[in-house]
Design an enzyme around this catalytic site. Sequence first.
Site, PDB file in Angstrom:
ATOM      1  CB  SER A  29      93.886   0.924 110.253  1.00 46.02           C
ATOM      2  OG  SER A  29      95.374   0.317 110.321  1.00 46.02           O
ATOM      3  CE  LYS A  97      93.315   4.699 103.898  1.00 42.96           C
ATOM      4  NZ  LYS A  97      92.004   4.252 104.963  1.00 42.96           N
ATOM      5  CD  GLU A 106      94.877   3.882 107.211  1.00 42.06           C
ATOM      6  OE1 GLU A 106      94.054   2.967 107.790  1.00 42.06           O
ATOM      7  OE2 GLU A 106      94.559   4.989 107.010  1.00 42.06           O
TER       8      GLU A 106
HETATM    9  C1  5RP Z   1      91.906   4.541 109.601  1.00 39.10           C
HETATM   10  C2  5RP Z   1      91.242   4.616 108.366  1.00 39.10           C
HETATM   11  C3  5RP Z   1      89.898   3.789 108.013  1.00 39.10           C
HETATM   12  O1  5RP Z   1      90.055   3.097 106.995  1.00 39.10           O
HETATM   13  C4  5RP Z   1      88.858   4.778 108.078  1.00 39.10           C
HETATM   14  O2  5RP Z   1      88.693   5.643 109.242  1.00 39.10           O
HETATM   15  C5  5RP Z   1      87.507   4.009 107.733  1.00 39.10           C
HETATM   16  O3  5RP Z   1      87.187   3.179 109.017  1.00 39.10           O
HETATM   17  P1  5RP Z   1      85.819   2.276 109.423  1.00 39.10           P
HETATM   18  O4  5RP Z   1      86.193   1.217 108.501  1.00 39.10           O
HETATM   19  O5  5RP Z   1      85.893   2.099 110.632  1.00 39.10           O
HETATM   20  O6  5RP Z   1      84.741   3.015 108.779  1.00 39.10           O
HETATM   21  O7  5RP Z   1      91.383   5.549 107.534  1.00 39.10           O
HETATM   22  O8  5RP Z   1      93.089   5.552 109.647  1.00 39.10           O
END
Ligand code: 5RP
Length: 231
Positions: A29, A97, A106
């Site tokens: 995500s 994360k 995740e």
């Molecule tokens: C979501 C996550 C995402 O992988 C993390 O926040 C990175 O996000 P982005 O690719 O938009 O920088 O852990 O829960």
Amino acid sequence: MSDAARLKEDAARAALAHVEGGMRLGLGSGSTSEAFVRVLAEQVREGLEIVGVPTSERTARLCRETGVPLTTLDETPELDLAIDGTDEVDPALRLIKGGGGALLREKIVAAASARMIVIADASKQVETLGAFPLPIEVNGFGLVATYLAIERAAGLLGLSGGLTLRKTGEEPFFTDGGHLIIDASFGRIPDPEALSAALYAVPGVVEHGLFLGLATSVVLASDTGIRVLER
Ligand code: 5RP
């Protein structure tokens, strides 16, 4: 396309090289994972046969819109490869994360996968985890008691800092699992394993955003190209 979006797509395309026909994929995500879903969808349209387990309702929606075939972890409990973004990665491939609030699903999906490839732009690489506030997913019952217990547990490790209930506007943010998120600004986390164990010992903590021993490689995109860190 902005520079940031281009780097996310570069990392996504580099990860795509590890996807083979017949694979059962965990689909992360966040914006980088969404870039991956889009490049994966192109290959699916070209005839690549895979199934994916999405780690959030948002990723599931994008998969349905772009034609990426989905399954559930109940139907397909063992996955070949999870591909996901990160908020921070250290030299031992330990991650923070959960910036998007999908950490619980995740982590379940990463743990069910034989390999986990993390995709990110190089700004996510750090020497020591902790500049990014650590997301801690908690049950709504007894929230104040859980706050205090987290503070005490972290304090025993010499960590202190603001605990903030994540909000969307004025309202609490709810995860796909119906839980709340506390973002913990501890600063540098010198011993992520100790903090992980301490947080798991707090009743009310459902999951936390320290992903330890899960990432098998990290693909980092920058203006100078792609770098891969392996464990
Ligand atoms: C979501 C996550 C995402 O992988 C993390 O926040 C990175 O996000 P982005 O690719 O938009 O920088 O852990 O829960």
